[in-house]
Design an enzyme around this catalytic site. Structure first.
Site, mmCIF file in Angstrom:
data_model
loop_
_atom_site.group_PDB
_atom_site.id
_atom_site.type_symbol
_atom_site.label_atom_id
_atom_site.label_comp_id
_atom_site.label_asym_id
_atom_site.label_seq_id
_atom_site.Cartn_x
_atom_site.Cartn_y
_atom_site.Cartn_z
ATOM 1 N N CYS A 362 0.815 -1.218 0.000
ATOM 2 C CA CYS A 362 0.000 0.000 0.000
ATOM 3 C C CYS A 362 0.844 1.261 0.000
ATOM 4 O O CYS A 362 0.304 2.364 0.038
ATOM 5 C CB CYS A 362 -0.946 0.001 1.206
ATOM 6 N N PHE A 363 2.165 1.131 0.003
ATOM 7 C CA PHE A 363 3.094 2.250 -0.161
ATOM 8 C C PHE A 363 2.918 3.313 0.918
ATOM 9 O O PHE A 363 3.019 4.506 0.652
ATOM 10 C CB PHE A 363 2.951 2.888 -1.544
ATOM 11 N N CYS A 364 2.637 2.859 2.142
ATOM 12 C CA CYS A 364 2.437 3.768 3.286
ATOM 13 C C CYS A 364 1.301 4.758 3.012
ATOM 14 O O CYS A 364 1.320 5.883 3.502
ATOM 15 C CB CYS A 364 3.724 4.516 3.619
ATOM 16 N N ASN A 365 0.332 4.343 2.235
ATOM 17 C CA ASN A 365 -0.800 5.206 1.884
ATOM 18 C C ASN A 365 -2.085 4.394 2.040
ATOM 19 O O ASN A 365 -2.717 4.020 1.045
ATOM 20 C CB ASN A 365 -0.649 5.715 0.447
ATOM 21 N N PRO A 366 -2.490 4.097 3.283
ATOM 22 C CA PRO A 366 -3.646 3.215 3.484
ATOM 23 C C PRO A 366 -4.958 3.784 2.975
ATOM 24 O O PRO A 366 -5.840 3.040 2.554
ATOM 25 C CB PRO A 366 -3.684 3.028 5.013
#
Length: 592
Positions: A362-366
Site C-alpha cells: 500500500c506504499f504507506c498510503n492506506p
C-alpha cells in the site's frame, strides 16, 4: 525491440531523452549508472538513484574541505554556515519561492485551520490541482457563514510531486511546503526541507503538535498554529541553567532547527541540484511522463487468449490518457483469464527473478489503497484479524487484493527499462493460445513457450530431465521423473541452511555452499548431504519430524553449527511456482 522503440519515438520523441543537455539519456545511463546493467529499476517513487558523478563530486568536496559545526565562529564553522545558507536559497529557487516571501528550514519538526494535500498521489500518480491553494485560502470550499470560516492555511506535501514538478510558489502561494531530497536526486537520504511563508513566521514559532509527517530528517507537526513547547541546542539566544529563563532566536530557521543540522548532507545538495539544473526539471517531467504514458497504454492493451484484460490500473490512468497529466507512476494489479487475481507478492517475486525492481503493498498510503482497491472498513479489520499486516505475504484475502504493484520512472529511466517490464508482463502473466500440428489448442498461463517475435507454433516438446534442489544454495540432482506436491516439486527448496548465529546461509555469504551435494532417495525416505571435505555423508530421515533437526557439516574446513535446524517450506516461492507450472503444462503437452 527496435520496431517498438521506433513507434515510441514517433509518438514521444519530442519528450523522451534530453536532446538539449550535454549528454543524452543513453550516454548518461551508460556512464553514470553502470551499476544498473542487467537491472530494471522501477521504484523511483520510493527512492530515485544517485549518479556516479554526483557521488564523486560529494566525495571530492568532503575530502578537499573542512566543514565544522556551524554553532561557532571558527573558519570551518563559518564555511559550514555559508554552505547551509546557500543550500537554503537553492531549495527556495527550486520551488520558485522568493527569499523575501519564504524561509527554508532543515530541521526535525489562534486559528487552528490547516488544509494539507499532496501535489501528487504516491499511490496512483494522480496530480492534484494546485489551484486548491487559493481556493482553500479564500474559504470557498466551506459552507459556513463567513464569520465561522476563519483564516485557512495550506500545506503542500510535495515529497513525491517535486521530483518532476515542484510547486511554483509564486503562482500557488502555499503557506508550507515539505519536500524530500532523496526522491529528487537519490542522495542524501533522510534529509528534507520545510518551506515556510514569511507571513507565517510568527505562527510557525508557536508549533502545536497535531499531524506527524515523516520521510524527512525533521518532523513537522502541521497545524495552522505551530506551537513549539520546548527548545534545544542552537535554537536559543540565551538561557540560564538553574532558573526558568530562555530567549529564543528570532529567525524561524534557527528556532525550528534543533541541535546541529546535518550539514554534511546539506553540503551534498548542490551536486544533486547540479544534475537537475543541467537536465532541467521540465525536461525531466516530459521524459518520465512519456515513459509512463507509453507503459500505461501498452498495459491496457494486454489481453488473455479469451480477450479478458490482464492489467487493472488504478487512478485516472484507467483510460488511455495522452495529455501526460499523470505523474510517472503506474499502479496496478493483474488478473488471470478466469478473473481471479495474481497476488502482488507473486508478481514481486517473479520480477526479482527477472532483475526488475518494483514496489508492492500500500506504499504507506492506506487511505488511497483502500479507496482504489475497494476495501471497506470491515474488509480492513477482517484482514487484520486474519493476520494481515504491512509488508507480509498475505496479498489476497477473501478473493480481494490487500495491496497493489507500483512502478515509477526517474530521470535516468530508459525506453529499454519500460520495454523489459512490458516483456516481463507478457511472458509471465498473459495466457496465450498455442496451436499444435495435430490441431489441438492449449491455453498456457504464465508460461512463455512461444518466441516473442515470430509467435510460431510449438511442437515436439520433450522433457529431458528435472533438477531438484532440496537445500537452498546447495547443489541439486537430476532425475527423469519426480512427484509433485501441492506447491510444486516434492522436497524442492524445502530447507535452508542456518549458521550458529541464527543467520541464513546462502551462496552470497558462503560461496563454498555450491560444492555441497544433495540427493533424495525416495525409496529409503532419506535426504543425503555430502561435502568434499567431509568423509561421511549426512543422512536425514524424511520419515521423521524435522522441526528441531540439528547437525553440523564441514564446508572447506569450516564447520557450521546447526546447519539444518528447522523445516522451512519454500514451496510458494516464485521459482518453485514457475517450475511446477512449467512441468504441469509440459506433462499436458506430452499427452498430445
Amino acid at each position: 525491440m527496435e520496431q517498438s522503440k521506433a513507434e515510441f519515438l514517433e509518438q514521444f520523441g519530442a519528450d523522451y531523452g534530453y536532446p538539449n543537455a550535454p549528454r543524452g539519456i543513453d550516454e548518461m545511463r551508460s556512464t553514470e549508472f553502470k551499476r544498473l546493467e542487467g537491472t530494471v529499476y522501477l521504484d523511483h517513487a520510493g527512492a530515485t538513484l544517485y549518479s556516479e558523478e554526483q557521488m564523486a563530486d560529494v566525495a571530492k568536496d568532503l575530502t578537499a574541505n573542512v566543514y565544522g559545526n556551524p554553532h561557532s565562529q571558527s573558519d570551518s564553522s563559518v564555511a559550514t554556515s555559508d554552505l547551509v545558507a546557500a543550500a537554503r536559497h537553492q531549495v527556495l529557487k527550486y520551488f520558485n519561492a522568493s527569499p523575501r516571501d519564504y524561509k527554508c528550514v532543515f530541521t526535525s519538526g489562534n486559528h487552528v485551520n490547516l488544509f494539507a494535500f499532496p501535489s501528487e498521489c504516491n499511490f496512483s500518480g494522480h496530480k492534484f490541482n494546485l489551484s486548491l491553494v487559493k481556493f482553500i485560502k479564500e474559504g470557498k470550499f466551506m459552507d459556513f457563514p463567513s464569520q465561522q470560516q476563519g483564516q485557512w492555511m495550506v500545506l503542500i506535501d510535495a515529497a513525491k510531486g517535486c521530483t518532476t514538478e515542484p510547486p511554483n510558489l509564486t503562482v500557488y502561494p502555499a503557506d508550507f511546503v515539505v519536500c524530500s531530497f532523496y526522491k529528487i536526486f537519490g542522495y542524501p537520504t533522510g534529509l528534507g526541507a520545510l518551506i515556510v511563508k514569511n507571513g507565517m513566521q510568527q505562527a510557525a514559532i508557536k508549533l502545536k503538535q497535531q499531524v506527524l509527517m515523516t520521510h524527512f530528517d525533521f518532523v513537522v507537526e502541521a497545524a495552522s498554529v505551530l506551537n513549539k513547547a520546548y527548545f534545544s541546542g542552537g535554537t536559543v539566544a540565551a538561557s540560564i541553567a538553574d532558573i526558568d529563563f530562555v530567549q529564543r532566536r528570532k529567525n524561524i530557521e534557527q528556532v525550528l532547527e534543533d541541535g546541529t543540522v546535518s550539514f554534511l548532507s546539506i553540503s551534498s545538495l548542490r551536486y544533486g541540484f547540479k544534475i537537475v539544473n543541467t537536465l532541467t526539471i521540465s525536461a525531466i517531467a516530459r521524459h518520465t511522463a512519456s515513459l509512463a504514458a507509453y507503459v500505461r497504454t501498452k498495459m491496457l492493451d494486454l489481453k488473455h487468449s479469451n480477450e479478458k484484460n490482464v492489467c487493472i490500473i488504478y487512478g485516472r490512468q484507467a483510460s488511455k490518457v495522452k495529455d501526460l497529466k499523470m505523474g510517472p507512476t503506474v499502479t496496478f494489479n493483474l488478473k488471470r483469464e478466469d478473473g481471479t487475481w495474481f497476488g502482488y507478492r507473486e508478481v514481486e517475486k517473479l520480477a526479482s527473478l527477472s532483475g526488475i525492481h518494483l514496489r508492492t503493498g500500500c506504499f504507506c498510503n492506506p487511505g488511497a489503497c483502500a479507496k482504489y482497491l475497494g476495501l471497506s472498513h470491515s474488509d480492513l479489520v477482517s484482514n487484520f484479524e486474519a493476520g494481515h499486516v504491512c509488508w507480509d505475504d498475505n496479498d489476497i484475502i477473501n478473493g480481494k487484493p490487500t495491496g497493489a504493484v507500483r512502478i515509477s520512472f526517474g530521470y535516468m529511466s530508459t525506453f529499454e527499462d519500460a520495454e523489459e517490464f512490458l516483456k516481463f508482463l507478457w511472458s509471465s502473466f498473459v495466457s496465450k493460445a498455442i496451436a499444435f500440428n495435430n490441431g489441438h489448442m492449449l491455453n498456457i498461463n504464465a508460461l512463455n513457450l512461444v518466441d516473442d517475435c515470430s509467435q510460431q507454433a510449438v511442437s515436439d516438446i520433450h522433457l529431458k530431465s528435472i533438477t531438484i534442489y532440496p537445500v537452498k544454495s546447495c547443489q541439486g540432482f537430476s532425475v527423469q521423473s519426480w512427484p509433485l506436491a501441492a506447491g510444486g516439486f516434492k522436497y524442492d527448496r524445502e530447507w535452508l541452511l542456518q549458521g550458529s548465529g541464527g543467520e541464513i546461509l546462502t551462496q552470497k555469504k558462503v560461496p563454498e555452499l555450491s560444492s555441497i551435494h544433495t540427493l533424495i532417495d525416495l525409496e529409503l525416505g532419506k535426504l543425503l548431504i555430502e561435502s568434499p571435505k567431509c568423509k561421511d555423508k549426512l543422512q536425514i530421515s524424511l520419515l521423521e519430524p524435522l522441526t528441531h533437526l540439528s547437525a553440523e557439516l564441514d564446508v572447506y574446513g569450516q564447520r557450521y553449527g546447526h546447519v539444518i535446524v528447522y523445516l522451512f517450506r519454500c514451496a510458494m516461492s516464485a521459482f518453485t511456482f514457475i517450475c511446477s507450472t512449467t512441468i504441469f503444462f509440459i506433462l499436458l503437452l506430452l499427452q498430445y
